[in-house]
Design a protein around this motif. Structure first.
Motif, mmCIF file in Angstrom:
data_model
loop_
_atom_site.group_PDB
_atom_site.id
_atom_site.type_symbol
_atom_site.label_atom_id
_atom_site.label_comp_id
_atom_site.label_asym_id
_atom_site.label_seq_id
_atom_site.Cartn_x
_atom_site.Cartn_y
_atom_site.Cartn_z
ATOM 1 N N THR B 262 0.817 -1.218 0.000
ATOM 2 C CA THR B 262 0.000 0.000 0.000
ATOM 3 C C THR B 262 0.846 1.261 0.000
ATOM 4 N N ILE B 263 2.164 1.146 0.245
ATOM 5 C CA ILE B 263 3.014 2.339 0.247
ATOM 6 C C ILE B 263 3.227 2.852 -1.174
ATOM 7 N N PHE B 264 2.932 2.028 -2.173
ATOM 8 C CA PHE B 264 3.281 2.385 -3.549
ATOM 9 C C PHE B 264 2.734 3.734 -4.029
ATOM 10 N N PRO B 265 1.414 3.995 -3.900
ATOM 11 C CA PRO B 265 0.955 5.269 -4.485
ATOM 12 C C PRO B 265 1.684 6.505 -3.958
ATOM 13 N N VAL B 316 11.037 9.653 -0.597
ATOM 14 C CA VAL B 316 11.374 8.429 -1.326
ATOM 15 C C VAL B 316 12.193 7.504 -0.425
ATOM 16 N N ALA B 317 13.150 8.087 0.307
ATOM 17 C CA ALA B 317 13.966 7.280 1.217
ATOM 18 C C ALA B 317 13.080 6.599 2.261
ATOM 19 N N TYR B 318 12.109 7.351 2.743
ATOM 20 C CA TYR B 318 11.164 6.790 3.717
ATOM 21 C C TYR B 318 10.397 5.625 3.090
ATOM 22 N N GLY B 319 10.028 5.790 1.815
ATOM 23 C CA GLY B 319 9.352 4.710 1.088
ATOM 24 C C GLY B 319 10.210 3.469 1.002
ATOM 25 N N TYR B 320 11.501 3.634 0.680
ATOM 26 C CA TYR B 320 12.405 2.471 0.600
ATOM 27 C C TYR B 320 12.508 1.796 1.964
ATOM 28 N N TYR B 321 12.636 2.633 2.985
ATOM 29 C CA TYR B 321 12.769 2.078 4.324
ATOM 30 C C TYR B 321 11.520 1.265 4.661
ATOM 31 N N PHE B 322 10.348 1.807 4.325
ATOM 32 C CA PHE B 322 9.128 1.088 4.683
ATOM 33 C C PHE B 322 8.912 -0.165 3.854
ATOM 34 N N VAL B 328 10.075 -7.251 6.315
ATOM 35 C CA VAL B 328 10.650 -7.917 7.482
ATOM 36 C C VAL B 328 9.574 -8.129 8.535
ATOM 37 N N TYR B 329 8.751 -7.118 8.759
ATOM 38 C CA TYR B 329 7.751 -7.168 9.821
ATOM 39 C C TYR B 329 6.625 -8.127 9.481
ATOM 40 N N LEU B 338 12.323 -11.722 -1.315
ATOM 41 C CA LEU B 338 12.520 -10.675 -2.313
ATOM 42 C C LEU B 338 13.464 -9.593 -1.775
ATOM 43 N N THR B 339 13.232 -9.217 -0.507
ATOM 44 C CA THR B 339 14.100 -8.198 0.094
ATOM 45 C C THR B 339 15.538 -8.685 0.130
#
Lengths: 181, 460
Positions: B262-265, B316-322, B328-329, B338-339
């Motif tokens: 859901t973080i994609f948009p 964007v960095a926040y998006g990568y982190y999430f 992981v979570y 995949l990660t």
């Protein structure tokens, strides 16, 4: 009186936007109705000075947007439920949440097209020629650095000599008659 | 004037103006219209045009060969059916977003510094959307059948599948293209009238005259014009957010690991603006130099754009982190795998390059020295554009090569024709920009006059 048949009006040229605003206000207060101000950019305060009413572009845009949105949604409904029903994994034919993105896009599309073409239609554009382009100073400067005010001959109060004299009294740098053709 | 910013006090550092002082209505009109009307064509322009035109020929040959042979000339395969075509599509459409952001959102927020950059940023949007639209079209393999995606009453009684994000995409991108064109066209009308009135040769007078549609700057016209422009800005704002959202749905509606999030948009939209501002800088820096527009596109503009890049880069960095955190979570073994593949798989060097380009290097923008150093900004903008391209490559290729079952795993490498097509669209984009600066005013003259009125009031 025979001037009225081939005179479009009289035009005055101003150097600053502030002068144009003042001139427009004084022309209105002098009782003229058929007059128009011309500026090379939208001048803040000019609409108020001329006491322009609200325009119809927002209403046209709203109608266009509603038609686009409703049309878009019910078209998808018609396609997916009536014209070409497809059973995809047992999902309902009227899977309305999936229709929202296209409905949204068509709302924006309908509203934008109406805003632009509505604006052009209300402005009477395209109109390649206009009597004011007969005035040399207007054709050269109206779209670059000067401000103009034109009292049209259709105004009941219009009289060539009086209106010219009136415009001169507004501190115009240049006043001339506009030939109609 | 009351619009003087509160931070512009004696003890704060001086802010460069958005328009160098001393300009009049006539001087901005002369300077901008001269680029189109009187300035002789420079050798640099001819050389640049020739080079980009050659690249357009490369594109033409690539597309012709594709039509003749089919998509097999590309590196795509099963499982990687998307490859370069979709990577480039997403990259190009993202670049377009900054143009709309500058012209619509900054307009609504009353940011005066947008004035001298909105016109060419909008042109950039249009050309980027044109390049973007080409890729899904030729990716279908039978571009002459592409009209099947539009709902039209066919003799086969077939209709599009409106539950599919790919159809949403067709509507989103074509609406975006149309509305961007309208917005740009409406902004151009008064300037075209200026060019009509200042042109000295008959053909120019006729062509600009027809395009200007008889605009004469009447107050009643301006009144409606401003309503329409404001409404378009209000409509383009949610539209631009929706376009990359819908593009991200192409991925996130699918169940493929790494896509189904859901973080994609929001993170796609932020990435789009990030890369778009980088591209605006890539264009603005040579443009202001080549046409002596330093008075109009000032250090303030460049610095502001750098700040927008820094901010969107952090999103964007926040998006990568999430992305990493959620996989992981979640404890979902496919997502976890995949990660792991992003960090240690066969394409991990792309992922590390992406982190370097998009997250680490842009942190230099925290320093004012870097933000006001023009060569550094130019290089930074190229790095960010590369990074954003890598991001789309990582998303498309790593996920598709590491699907659920090991039997469906694969490898992907681009062929000569993939590169040729991509380089060809870079040429098309740049060639259109070259043409644009010669035939249309690259800066909105009418809006600059408005700015002259505002800033001269400030100086008095």
């Amino acid at each position: 009186m025979d001037h009225r048949s081939h005179t479009y009006g009289v035009v005055a040229e101003f150097e600053t936007a502030e002068q144009l605003i003042q001139a427009a206000e004084r022309t209105r207060l002098a009782g003229y109705h058929a007059f128009e101000a011309y500026a090379p950019f939208p001048v803040e305060g000019l609409a108020e000075a001329m006491a322009l009413k609200r325009n119809a572009v927002p209403l046209i845009t709203l109608i266009g947007g509603l038609l686009g949105g409703l049309g878009g949604f019910f078209f998808q409904y018609w396609v997916s439920v009536i014209a070409y029903p497809l059973n995809i994994g047992g999902r309902p034919y009227n899977s309305w949440p999936a229709f929202i993105p296209v409905t949204f896009e068509l709302t924006v599309l309908g509203a934008s097209l109406s805003a632009v073409f509505g604006m052009l239609a209300l402005n009477g554009l395209p109109r390649p020629h206009h009597p004011l382009f007969n005035v040399d100073r207007f054709a050269k400067h109206a779209t670059s650095d000067r401000f103009f005010l034109c009292i049209e001959s259709s105004d009941p109060k219009f009289s060539l000599s009086d209106s010219l004299r009136f415009l001169k009294s507004l501190n115009a740098v240049n006043v001339s008659e506009v030939e109609d053709d | 004037m009351s619009t003087r910013p509160p931070y512009n006090t004696a003890d704060a550092r001086p802010v460069s103006p958005i328009l160098e002082p001393g300009h009049t209505y006539a001087s901005v009109t002369d300077k901008i219209s001269a680029i189109v009307l009187t300035r002789p064509t420079s050798l640099g322009w001819v050389a640049g045009f020739a080079l980009t035109f050659t690249l357009v020929m490369v594109l033409t040959v690539s597309v012709a060969w594709l039509v003749a042979k089919g998509v097999g000339i590309w590196g795509i395969n099963i499982p990687v059916g998307w490859g370069f075509a979709i990577v480039n599509f997403v990259w190009w459409i993202g670049i377009g977003h900054a143009g709309t952001l500058i012209s619509a959102i900054l307009f609504l927020l009353n940011q005066q510094w947008r004035t001298s950059i909105n016109r060419f940023a909008e042109a950039m949007t249009l050309f980027a959307v044109a390049c973007a639209g080409l890729f899904p079209l030729i990716h279908t393999g039978r571009p002459w059948m592409a009209y099947y995606m539009f709902p039209y009453p066919s003799t086969m009684y077939l209709w599009p599948q409106f539950r599919s994000p790919l159809i949403w995409d067709v509507f989103a991108v074509s609406t975006y293209g149309t509305v961007s064109l309208l917005f740009w066209g409406v902004g151009l009308i008064p300037d075209l009238a200026t060019l009509r009135d200042r042109a000295v040769t008959k053909p120019k007078q006729i062509i600009y005259g027809m395009l200007a549609m008889g605009w004469r700057g009447s107050a009643r016209h301006w009144h409606r014009y401003q309503s329409a422009y404001l409404l378009l800005a209000g409509l383009a704002t949610p539209l631009v957010l929706s376009v990359h959202t819908v593009v991200s749905f192409d991925f996130s509606i699918a169940i493929v690991p790494g896509w189904h999030t859901t973080i994609f948009p929001p993170y796609f939209v932020a990435g789009a603006i990030y890369s778009g501002f980088a591209m605006v800088l890539t264009i603005a820096i040579p443009l202001r130099k080549a046409y002596d527009l330093e008075d109009f596109i000032t250090m303030r503009h460049l610095e502001n754009m750098a700040k927008v890049m820094l901010a969107t880069g952090l999103i964007v960095a926040y998006g990568y982190y999430f992305e990493w955190f959620m996989s992981v979570y979640s404890g979902n073994k496919f997502d976890l795998y995949l990660t792991k593949m992003r960090f240690h798989g066969p394409y991990s060097h792309f992922y590390y390059a992406l982190i370097l380009c998009n997250i680490l290097t842009p942190q230099l923008l925290w320093f004012r020295k870097v933000r006001t150093n023009i060569p550094a900004l130019f290089i930074m903008s190229l790095i960010i554009n590369t990074g954003m391209w890598l991001e789309r490559f990582v998303i498309v290729v790593i996920s598709l090569t590491r699907d659920f079952m090991p039997s469906a795993w694969g490898r992907y490498s681009a062929t000569f024709w993939d590169y040729a097509t991509f380089v060809g669209t870079l040429g098309l984009f740049t060639m259109l920009l070259f043409l644009f600066v010669r035939v249309l005013p690259a800066i909105s003259i009418a809006e600059m006059r408005e700015l002259v009125r505002h800033t001269s009031g400030e100086h008095e």
